[in-house]
Scaffold this active site. Structure first.
Site, PDB file in Angstrom:
ATOM      1  N   THR A   1     -20.915   5.522 -35.877  1.00  0.00           N
ATOM      2  CA  THR A   1     -19.898   4.779 -36.737  1.00  0.00           C
ATOM      3  C   THR A   1     -20.305   3.936 -37.566  1.00  0.00           C
ATOM      4  O   THR A   1     -19.298   3.833 -38.591  1.00  0.00           O
ATOM      5  CB  THR A   1     -19.422   3.602 -35.378  1.00  0.00           C
ATOM      6  OG1 THR A   1     -19.221   4.275 -34.040  1.00  0.00           O
ATOM      7  CG2 THR A   1     -18.180   2.759 -35.633  1.00  0.00           C
TER       8      THR A   1
ATOM      9  N   TYR B   1     -30.445   9.060 -27.322  1.00  0.00           N
ATOM     10  CA  TYR B   1     -29.002   9.251 -27.557  1.00  0.00           C
ATOM     11  C   TYR B   1     -28.495  10.702 -27.174  1.00  0.00           C
ATOM     12  O   TYR B   1     -28.754  11.681 -27.718  1.00  0.00           O
ATOM     13  CB  TYR B   1     -28.496   8.964 -28.826  1.00  0.00           C
ATOM     14  CG  TYR B   1     -26.984   9.117 -29.349  1.00  0.00           C
ATOM     15  CD1 TYR B   1     -25.873   9.118 -28.296  1.00  0.00           C
ATOM     16  CD2 TYR B   1     -26.724   9.062 -30.734  1.00  0.00           C
ATOM     17  CE1 TYR B   1     -24.714   8.888 -28.930  1.00  0.00           C
ATOM     18  CE2 TYR B   1     -25.399   8.908 -31.140  1.00  0.00           C
ATOM     19  CZ  TYR B   1     -24.507   8.945 -30.100  1.00  0.00           C
ATOM     20  OH  TYR B   1     -23.025   9.002 -30.739  1.00  0.00           O
TER      21      TYR B   1
ATOM     22  N   LYS C   1     -28.264   6.209 -24.111  1.00  0.00           N
ATOM     23  CA  LYS C   1     -26.812   6.110 -24.454  1.00  0.00           C
ATOM     24  C   LYS C   1     -26.098   7.567 -24.123  1.00  0.00           C
ATOM     25  O   LYS C   1     -26.586   8.362 -24.755  1.00  0.00           O
ATOM     26  CB  LYS C   1     -26.438   5.854 -25.923  1.00  0.00           C
ATOM     27  CG  LYS C   1     -25.073   5.753 -26.129  1.00  0.00           C
ATOM     28  CD  LYS C   1     -24.994   5.733 -27.673  1.00  0.00           C
ATOM     29  CE  LYS C   1     -23.442   5.651 -28.183  1.00  0.00           C
ATOM     30  NZ  LYS C   1     -23.169   5.700 -29.690  1.00  0.00           N
TER      31      LYS C   1
ATOM     32  N   ILE D   1     -22.571   0.991 -25.460  1.00  0.00           N
ATOM     33  CA  ILE D   1     -22.703   1.012 -26.898  1.00  0.00           C
ATOM     34  C   ILE D   1     -21.465   1.470 -27.324  1.00  0.00           C
ATOM     35  O   ILE D   1     -21.008   2.544 -27.279  1.00  0.00           O
ATOM     36  CB  ILE D   1     -23.707   1.807 -27.262  1.00  0.00           C
ATOM     37  CG1 ILE D   1     -25.153   1.414 -26.517  1.00  0.00           C
ATOM     38  CG2 ILE D   1     -23.910   2.010 -28.961  1.00  0.00           C
ATOM     39  CD1 ILE D   1     -26.505   2.128 -27.000  1.00  0.00           C
TER      40      ILE D   1
END
Length: 306
Positions: free
Chosen positions: A49, A135, A163, A202
């Site tokens: 992001t 991740y 994540k 997250i």
């Protein structure tokens, strides 16, 4: 490690730009202050992001240092120092810890994909440097980090957790085995937290509705939060109507939270897509949004930089 695992809401903070395409630190600080006011536990600097893949390493590390120096006493600072290139990931992670970040976010090699054993070795090397979230986002990397990979890594002293973007079934599987998970999907995070036992989320959506995301992750007033979660599903899904961060960038320009500048190759949502988002955002009180106003905007209102 205890403090890191206790963080139930971390925001993958957006990186705003000036009209010349440079990082706008004044706006960046405003966005982070909004997160602090809403009770967010931490931020991911230069994540997906935050467009870490569009930042130079100089910009990326500058932002980590800036956050550590200005907000490190109020927030957990997680630097996205992962890379497709193990050598590059090691160097960036060493630099990130040298300038004071609390933890790293590490991704498996994308595009230049490797074997399961290669992925494991990649993570072992970066985990040696300091605490890290792994991740798993198969939709971007093209390779799922299965339990075959994660479970052996979870015994490493610097492994914080995962994540996880592959869904709540995977999260439930890990949490039952004592492996900490944070949802990477806003629309699933409430159920992940309160039904499947995730450690939190997250979040992308918390860039624009941090107070609501705080409420969804808290374990008080769960029944009221369940209604809120239902009401936010439309917005959460709209924020992923195009590859992230296209929609969140567009939304935050629409609420006047950030300057109207995109760094290419990202461009604004179409006017038809914006109309959908406008109605969803209009249903939320201005005080609960990051930004002071709401406008549909015209296509010509957006500026594109390199």
């Amino acid at each position: 490690m205890k403090r890191l695992k206790a963080a139930s809401l971390m925001t993958a903070i957006k990186t705003p730009y000036t009209d010349k395409g440079e990082v706008c630190l004044k706006t960046y600080d405003f966005l982070i202050e909004q997160q602090i006011s809403a009770g967010v536990d931490g931020i991911i600097v230069g994540g997906t992001t935050g467009e870490g893949h569009l930042l130079s390493w100089e910009e990326h590390l500058m932002l980590i240092a800036h956050c550590v120096n200005n907000f490190g006493d109020k927030l957990i600072i997680v630097g996205n120092t992962g890379s497709n290139n193990t050598r590059e990931a090691i160097k960036a992670t060493e630099n990130g810890f040298a300038i004071g970040m609390d933890a790293a976010l590490q991704i498996n090699p994308y595009y230049g994909r490797t074997s399961i054993k290669g992925v494991s070795e990649h993570f072992k090397r970066v985990l040696e440097i300091g605490p890290a979230f792994i991740y798993n986002v198969p939709g971007r990397t093209g390779q799922d980090l299965t339990p075959e990979i994660i479970e052996p890594l979870s015994t490493h002293k610097n492994f914080i957790g995962v994540k996880e973007c592959s869904g709540n079934d995977r999260i439930a599987y890990y949490e039952k085995r004592g492996i900490a998970c944070w949802s990477g999907n806003d629309d699933e995070c409430y159920v992940g937290r309160h039904v499947h036992g995730s450690h939190g989320v997250i979040s992308v959506a918390s860039n624009i509705i941090p107070g609501f995301m705080r409420q969804l992750m808290d374990k008080d007033n769960v029944e009221e939060s369940a209604k809120l979660n239902d009401n936010l599903q439309g917005l959460m899904k709209w924020l992923f109507c195009e590859p992230n961060p296209i929609a969140i960038n567009t939304a935050m320009i629409m609420t006047d939270a950030v300057p109207n500048n995109f760094r290419l190759p990202y461009i604004a949502l179409t006017k038809e897509q914006r109309k959908v988002g406008f109605e969803l955002l209009k249903a939320i009180e201005t005080k609960d949004l990051v930004g002071d106003s709401l406008s549909l905007l015209e296509d010509s209102d957006f500026n594109y930089c390199i």
